[in-house]
Design an enzyme around this catalytic site. Structure first.
Site, short mmCIF file in Angstrom:
data_model
loop_
_atom_site.label_atom_id
_atom_site.label_comp_id
_atom_site.label_asym_id
_atom_site.label_seq_id
_atom_site.Cartn_x
_atom_site.Cartn_y
_atom_site.Cartn_z
N GLY A 249 -8.21 -8.07 -0.25
CA GLY A 249 -8.44 -9.19 0.86
C GLY A 249 -7.61 -10.45 0.32
O GLY A 249 -6.53 -10.16 -0.14
N LYS B 38 -18.27 -16.70 3.34
CA LYS B 38 -20.02 -16.58 3.79
C LYS B 38 -20.67 -16.12 2.46
O LYS B 38 -20.44 -14.74 2.12
CB LYS B 38 -20.25 -15.85 4.89
CG LYS B 38 -19.73 -16.59 6.15
CD LYS B 38 -20.02 -15.61 7.35
CE LYS B 38 -19.37 -16.20 8.63
NZ LYS B 38 -18.62 -15.07 9.45
N GLY C 91 -12.57 -4.27 1.51
CA GLY C 91 -13.75 -3.78 1.77
C GLY C 91 -14.19 -2.75 0.85
O GLY C 91 -15.37 -2.82 0.19
N ARG D 172 0.81 -1.45 -0.04
CA ARG D 172 -0.07 -0.12 -0.01
C ARG D 172 0.97 1.35 -0.03
O ARG D 172 0.42 2.46 -0.48
CB ARG D 172 -1.09 -0.01 1.27
CG ARG D 172 -1.74 -0.81 0.90
CD ARG D 172 -3.11 -0.79 2.23
NE ARG D 172 -4.50 -1.36 1.79
CZ ARG D 172 -5.14 -1.68 2.62
NH1 ARG D 172 -5.13 -1.52 4.01
NH2 ARG D 172 -6.34 -2.39 2.35
N1 ADP Z 1 -14.52 -24.44 1.97
C1 ADP Z 1 -14.36 -23.62 2.76
N2 ADP Z 1 -14.69 -23.73 3.94
C2 ADP Z 1 -14.49 -22.94 5.12
N3 ADP Z 1 -13.83 -21.95 5.04
C3 ADP Z 1 -13.57 -21.63 3.62
C4 ADP Z 1 -13.66 -22.28 2.49
N4 ADP Z 1 -13.22 -21.75 1.59
C5 ADP Z 1 -12.80 -20.56 1.93
N5 ADP Z 1 -12.89 -20.37 3.21
C6 ADP Z 1 -12.33 -19.23 3.84
O1 ADP Z 1 -12.81 -18.18 3.55
C7 ADP Z 1 -11.88 -17.18 3.93
C8 ADP Z 1 -11.94 -15.76 3.18
O2 ADP Z 1 -13.34 -15.42 3.21
P1 ADP Z 1 -13.71 -14.06 3.07
O3 ADP Z 1 -13.26 -13.03 4.12
O4 ADP Z 1 -15.15 -13.79 2.64
O5 ADP Z 1 -12.90 -13.74 1.81
P2 ADP Z 1 -12.38 -12.00 1.05
O6 ADP Z 1 -11.45 -11.73 2.16
O7 ADP Z 1 -11.42 -12.58 0.00
O8 ADP Z 1 -13.29 -11.37 0.90
C9 ADP Z 1 -10.65 -17.68 4.34
O9 ADP Z 1 -9.99 -17.54 5.49
C10 ADP Z 1 -10.85 -19.04 3.76
O10 ADP Z 1 -10.26 -20.14 4.60
O1 X15 Z 2 -7.40 -2.19 5.25
C1 X15 Z 2 -8.36 -1.97 4.86
O2 X15 Z 2 -9.56 -2.67 4.92
P1 X15 Z 2 -9.47 -3.76 3.92
O3 X15 Z 2 -8.81 -4.96 5.01
O4 X15 Z 2 -10.93 -4.36 3.74
O5 X15 Z 2 -8.92 -3.70 2.68
C2 X15 Z 2 -8.66 -0.35 5.02
O6 X15 Z 2 -7.46 0.43 5.40
C3 X15 Z 2 -9.80 -0.04 5.83
O7 X15 Z 2 -9.64 -0.29 7.25
P2 X15 Z 2 -10.86 -0.29 8.36
O8 X15 Z 2 -11.60 -1.54 7.79
O9 X15 Z 2 -10.29 -0.55 9.54
O10 X15 Z 2 -11.71 0.90 8.08
#
Ligand code: ADP
Ligand code: X15
Length: 394
Positions: free
Chosen positions: A351, A197, A374, A36
């Protein structure tokens, strides 16, 4: 409407308040991933070259309105200084008389990094008084913090009401690439949605169903869809209350002529553990006491095929529990198919998918990896990002 960028205004000799997203991972007081910070360099370097006085502001972590020593921006400032090859002064506050005194001493081309803006309770409350206090420091506001653009905070949104407000180069690039793909995609346009989810991806799936030619789902959320099709999913992740919605999504896809792909086989495990006993099964044959932790090889092939035939691909969310090597194969396969699709525009929402692409050393093969998790998710949901909306129109 298009927003003004830093190129549309005169910055020479001006005091410029630049909101960056230096919310970087830290360990033992050191920055462990400077992506970043590097992503903000083009804007910072441009302002230096143009002879602006560059005042940088960011948050780090969630200190909840008070000073948390480990969340100071000192290490980020040091890293920035190394990357720029010039000194970066670091203030101990983010506004007020001491900061004004620091700024008064600045020459054109100097860089000052303010302290963590979330050390003040007004930041996340978007307190107008704090926004005014930030605005008093400068002549111009540049927002380059795409990762925080979904937050209506004093340093991302509030300040824009008190100063001319434009986007930085990173912000502009993120909006152009993501926005271009969503509004005017080269087709076929494919979205790959994974992660844990359904609940977290409802808005994205809803919005993308209006735009894509192919919708691929994987990860934990896929099994609610598999269940909705009438198959047993054993101990796999299930959101009982989302089964109906999953059915509606599949019907909507059909009605709209969107090809909807879900896993046709899975890697199932005896337990949720790094070295759990595992095997590949057909999606219709997940045993009652096993859980699906990754997509299977036939699904990998199917998804690769769709990606190969696509001109634009957006990917958000891992295909399996990629943190465990044993269940990272499906996520890696999808990352590789995107990397192989050299003629296509390939976009990684931030993410976990961004982390996965980095982990597999495929980052440079992608057209764009978003710096916002996010923020890119909300953008893909079609939501207005407050940090963008507040900027001046062209
Ligand atoms: N089949 C599965 N069963 C349980 N957890 C899973 C499965 N597939 C992926 N995950 C979990 O989902 C998490 C990511 O989900 P999420 O936070 O929604 O994704 P992102 O950060 O990319 O938006 C990861 O920690 C991963 O381990
Ligand atoms: O790391 C961030 O979000 P992200 O992990 O969803 O990319 C941004 O810096 C926003 O941080 P925040 O979710 O504490 O407002």
């Amino acid at each position: 409407m298009a927003k003004k960028s830093v190129k549309d205004v005169d910055v020479k000799g001006k005091r410029v308040f630049v909101r960056v997203d230096f919310n970087v991972p830290m360990k033992d007081g050191q920055v462990t991933d400077d992506t970043r910070i590097r992503a903000a360099l083009p804007t910072i370097q441009y302002l230096i070259e143009q002879g602006a006085k560059v005042i940088l502001a960011s948050h780090l972590g969630r200190p909840k309105g008070q000073v948390v020593e480990e969340m100071r921006l000192t290490a980020a400032g040091n890293r920035l200084s190394e990357l720029l090859g010039k000194p970066v002064r670091k203030a101990d506050e983010a506004y007020g008389e001491s900061v004004k005194a620091e700024i008064a001493k600045m020459e054109s081309g100097d860089v000052l990094l303010l302290e963590n803006v979330r050390f003040y309770p007004g930041e996340t409350k978007n307190d107008p008084e704090l926004a005014k206090a930030f605005a008093e420091l400068a002549d111009l506001f540049v927002n380059d913090a795409f990762g925080s653009a979904h937050r209506a905070h004093a340093s991302t949104e509030g300040i824009a009401h008190y100063l001319p407000a434009v986007s930085g180069f990173l912000m502009e690039k993120e909006l152009n690439v993501l926005g271009g793909a969503l509004e005017n995609p080269k087709r076929p346009f494919t979205a790959i949605i994974g992660g844990a989810k359904v609940k977290d991806k409802i808005g994205v799936i809803e919005n993308l169903l209006e735009k894509v030619d192919n919708l691929i789902i994987g990860g934990g959320l896929a099994y609610t869809f598999v269940k909705a099709q009438g198959y047993e999913i054993g101990q796999s992740l299930l959101e009982e209350d989302k089964i109906e919605l999953a059915k509606q999504f599949m019907e909507k896809a059909k009605a709209k002529g969107v090809n909807f792909y879900m896993p046709i086989d899975a890697v199932v495990a005896k337990e949720f553990a790094e070295n759990a006993e595992s095997k590949v099964v057909d999606i219709k044959e997940i045993p009652a006491d096993w859980q699906a932790l990754d997509i299977g090889p036939k699904t990998e092939e199917l998804y690769r095929d769709v990606v190969q035939k696509s001109a634009t691909v957006i990917w958000n969310g891992p295909m399996g529990v990629f943190e465990f090597d044993k269940f990272a194969h499906g996520t890696k396969a999808v990352a590789e198919s995107l990397a192989e699709a050299t003629d296509a525009i390939t976009i990684i929402g931030g993410g976990d998918s961004a982390a996965a692409v980095e982990k597999f050393h495929l980052a440079e093969k992608m057209t764009h990896i978003s710096t916002g998790g996010g923020a890119s998710l909300e953008f893909m949901e079609g939501k207005v990002l407050p940090g963008v909306a507040a900027l001046n129109d062209k």
